[in-house]
Motif scaffolding. Structure first.
Motif, PDB file in Angstrom:
ATOM      1  N   VAL A  65       0.850  -1.182   0.000  1.00  0.00           N
ATOM      2  CA  VAL A  65       0.000   0.000   0.000  1.00  0.00           C
ATOM      3  C   VAL A  65       0.889   1.236   0.000  1.00  0.00           C
ATOM      4  O   VAL A  65       2.053   1.164   0.414  1.00  0.00           O
ATOM      5  CB  VAL A  65      -0.943  -0.022   1.238  1.00  0.00           C
ATOM      6  CG1 VAL A  65      -0.173   0.105   2.529  1.00  0.00           C
ATOM      7  CG2 VAL A  65      -2.022   1.023   1.147  1.00  0.00           C
ATOM      8  N   ILE A  66       0.331   2.342  -0.466  1.00  0.00           N
ATOM      9  CA  ILE A  66       1.045   3.617  -0.419  1.00  0.00           C
ATOM     10  C   ILE A  66       0.288   4.552   0.520  1.00  0.00           C
ATOM     11  O   ILE A  66      -0.932   4.673   0.445  1.00  0.00           O
ATOM     12  CB  ILE A  66       1.165   4.259  -1.813  1.00  0.00           C
ATOM     13  CG1 ILE A  66       1.981   3.361  -2.740  1.00  0.00           C
ATOM     14  CG2 ILE A  66       1.802   5.648  -1.711  1.00  0.00           C
ATOM     15  CD1 ILE A  66       2.067   3.857  -4.172  1.00  0.00           C
ATOM     16  N   SER A  67       1.039   5.196   1.383  1.00  0.00           N
ATOM     17  CA  SER A  67       0.497   6.182   2.307  1.00  0.00           C
ATOM     18  C   SER A  67       1.068   7.536   1.901  1.00  0.00           C
ATOM     19  O   SER A  67       2.283   7.707   1.825  1.00  0.00           O
ATOM     20  CB  SER A  67       0.910   5.820   3.735  1.00  0.00           C
ATOM     21  OG  SER A  67       0.435   6.758   4.658  1.00  0.00           O
ATOM     22  N   LEU A  68       0.188   8.478   1.626  1.00  0.00           N
ATOM     23  CA  LEU A  68       0.583   9.769   1.062  1.00  0.00           C
ATOM     24  C   LEU A  68       0.112  10.894   1.958  1.00  0.00           C
ATOM     25  O   LEU A  68      -1.047  10.906   2.396  1.00  0.00           O
ATOM     26  CB  LEU A  68      -0.056   9.907  -0.330  1.00  0.00           C
ATOM     27  CG  LEU A  68       0.102  11.203  -1.096  1.00  0.00           C
ATOM     28  CD1 LEU A  68       1.563  11.436  -1.480  1.00  0.00           C
ATOM     29  CD2 LEU A  68      -0.776  11.169  -2.356  1.00  0.00           C
ATOM     30  N   GLU A  69       1.016  11.848   2.229  1.00  0.00           N
ATOM     31  CA  GLU A  69       0.573  13.017   2.979  1.00  0.00           C
ATOM     32  C   GLU A  69      -0.296  13.869   2.064  1.00  0.00           C
ATOM     33  O   GLU A  69       0.116  14.229   0.965  1.00  0.00           O
ATOM     34  CB  GLU A  69       1.754  13.836   3.496  1.00  0.00           C
ATOM     35  CG  GLU A  69       1.296  14.966   4.400  1.00  0.00           C
ATOM     36  CD  GLU A  69       2.430  15.631   5.126  1.00  0.00           C
ATOM     37  OE1 GLU A  69       2.804  15.154   6.203  1.00  0.00           O
ATOM     38  OE2 GLU A  69       2.949  16.628   4.599  1.00  0.00           O
ATOM     39  N   ARG A  70      -1.500  14.130   2.520  1.00  0.00           N
ATOM     40  CA  ARG A  70      -2.457  14.918   1.741  1.00  0.00           C
ATOM     41  C   ARG A  70      -1.959  16.348   1.616  1.00  0.00           C
ATOM     42  O   ARG A  70      -1.371  16.902   2.523  1.00  0.00           O
ATOM     43  CB  ARG A  70      -3.818  14.894   2.427  1.00  0.00           C
ATOM     44  CG  ARG A  70      -4.891  15.638   1.630  1.00  0.00           C
ATOM     45  CD  ARG A  70      -6.256  15.480   2.240  1.00  0.00           C
ATOM     46  NE  ARG A  70      -6.695  14.109   2.035  1.00  0.00           N
ATOM     47  CZ  ARG A  70      -7.486  13.462   2.876  1.00  0.00           C
ATOM     48  NH1 ARG A  70      -7.939  14.054   3.953  1.00  0.00           N
ATOM     49  NH2 ARG A  70      -7.839  12.221   2.628  1.00  0.00           N
ATOM     50  N   LEU A  71      -2.244  16.901   0.489  1.00  0.00           N
ATOM     51  CA  LEU A  71      -1.818  18.264   0.177  1.00  0.00           C
ATOM     52  C   LEU A  71      -2.374  19.244   1.198  1.00  0.00           C
ATOM     53  O   LEU A  71      -3.560  19.240   1.506  1.00  0.00           O
ATOM     54  CB  LEU A  71      -2.323  18.622  -1.226  1.00  0.00           C
ATOM     55  CG  LEU A  71      -1.976  19.986  -1.770  1.00  0.00           C
ATOM     56  CD1 LEU A  71      -0.467  20.146  -1.881  1.00  0.00           C
ATOM     57  CD2 LEU A  71      -2.615  20.160  -3.129  1.00  0.00           C
ATOM     58  N   TYR A  72      -1.476  20.067   1.702  1.00  0.00           N
ATOM     59  CA  TYR A  72      -1.856  21.139   2.617  1.00  0.00           C
ATOM     60  C   TYR A  72      -1.950  22.409   1.796  1.00  0.00           C
ATOM     61  O   TYR A  72      -0.974  22.832   1.171  1.00  0.00           O
ATOM     62  CB  TYR A  72      -0.811  21.290   3.727  1.00  0.00           C
ATOM     63  CG  TYR A  72      -1.022  22.507   4.595  1.00  0.00           C
ATOM     64  CD1 TYR A  72      -2.062  22.553   5.511  1.00  0.00           C
ATOM     65  CD2 TYR A  72      -0.196  23.614   4.491  1.00  0.00           C
ATOM     66  CE1 TYR A  72      -2.272  23.662   6.303  1.00  0.00           C
ATOM     67  CE2 TYR A  72      -0.390  24.736   5.278  1.00  0.00           C
ATOM     68  CZ  TYR A  72      -1.430  24.751   6.186  1.00  0.00           C
ATOM     69  OH  TYR A  72      -1.635  25.850   6.964  1.00  0.00           O
ATOM     70  N   VAL A  73      -3.110  23.011   1.749  1.00  0.00           N
ATOM     71  CA  VAL A  73      -3.311  24.210   0.939  1.00  0.00           C
ATOM     72  C   VAL A  73      -2.841  25.419   1.734  1.00  0.00           C
ATOM     73  O   VAL A  73      -3.463  25.818   2.700  1.00  0.00           O
ATOM     74  CB  VAL A  73      -4.786  24.355   0.509  1.00  0.00           C
ATOM     75  CG1 VAL A  73      -4.970  25.610  -0.316  1.00  0.00           C
ATOM     76  CG2 VAL A  73      -5.238  23.131  -0.265  1.00  0.00           C
ATOM     77  N   ALA A  74      -1.721  25.938   1.302  1.00  0.00           N
ATOM     78  CA  ALA A  74      -1.131  27.111   1.953  1.00  0.00           C
ATOM     79  C   ALA A  74      -1.355  28.340   1.081  1.00  0.00           C
ATOM     80  O   ALA A  74      -2.057  28.282   0.073  1.00  0.00           O
ATOM     81  CB  ALA A  74       0.360  26.863   2.179  1.00  0.00           C
TER      82      ALA A  74
END
Length: 181
Positions: A65-74
């Motif tokens: 499986v791949i675990s991805l940090e979700r995009l943080y909208v800055a």
């Protein structure tokens, strides 16, 4: 379960592989690294290089499986755009490999590893080092963040995976019972 944790970024993309399953809550580091690209290259060249490196990691470590940090909208739109592009590459590589991608917000990752969603990078690095029993803290921060994303899924995703498997099993049992009538 083997997890590929990804901290997406166009300049520095953290990649980490962790294994879980050797006991409740136990997780071990398999590999960690950072893929770097330079702004002297075109965005397309940088993305192609990242895709190639991601494919190498997928082939070499064969994650489940791949675990991805979700995009943080800055506030910085160009950074958001390039990070989104890298996240898209991860989803594409996963689809081509038949893998699921599970996304976690930075707050979820921090909370799972440190106990608080407001932890700073130093706290995350310290806890990842401790949790994985590492002799040295992973550097740079992108490497530690990728490990944290992998650990997050190893700890949080296992329960979700088990619940989904149990629900699928129950649906199949009910369907079989209905067909037998």
């Amino acid at each position: 379960m083997r997890v590929l944790g990804v901290d997406p970024g166009l300049t520095r993309c953290g990649l980490a592989v962790v294994d879980s399953g050797s006991g409740p809550g136990r997780v071990a580091m398999v590999a960690v690294g950072v893929v770097r690209t330079t702004s002297a290259r075109t965005t397309g060249d940088r993305l192609a290089y990242l895709q190639d490196e991601l494919d190498v990691w997928l082939d070499r470590f064969d994650p489940d499986v791949i675990s991805l940090e979700r995009l943080y909208v800055a506030d910085h739109v160009p950074t958001v755009m390039t990070t989104a592009m890298v996240s898209g590459l991860v989803h594409l590589a996963a689809a081509r490999s038949g893998l699921e991608v599970h996304e976690y917000t930075p707050t979820e990752v921090k909370a799972s590893v440190t106990g608080t969603g407001r932890a700073d990078k130093a706290q995350v690095t310290s806890m990842v080092t401790r949790v994985l029993g590492l002799d040295q803290a992973p550097r740079p921060a992108d490497a530690a963040d990728a490990l944290a994303v992998g650990v997050c899924h190893a700890w949080r995703g296992v329960g979700a995976h088990r619940r989904a498997a149990a629900a699928a099993s129950e649906r199949a049992r009910l369907a079989a019972a209905g067909a037998a009538r």
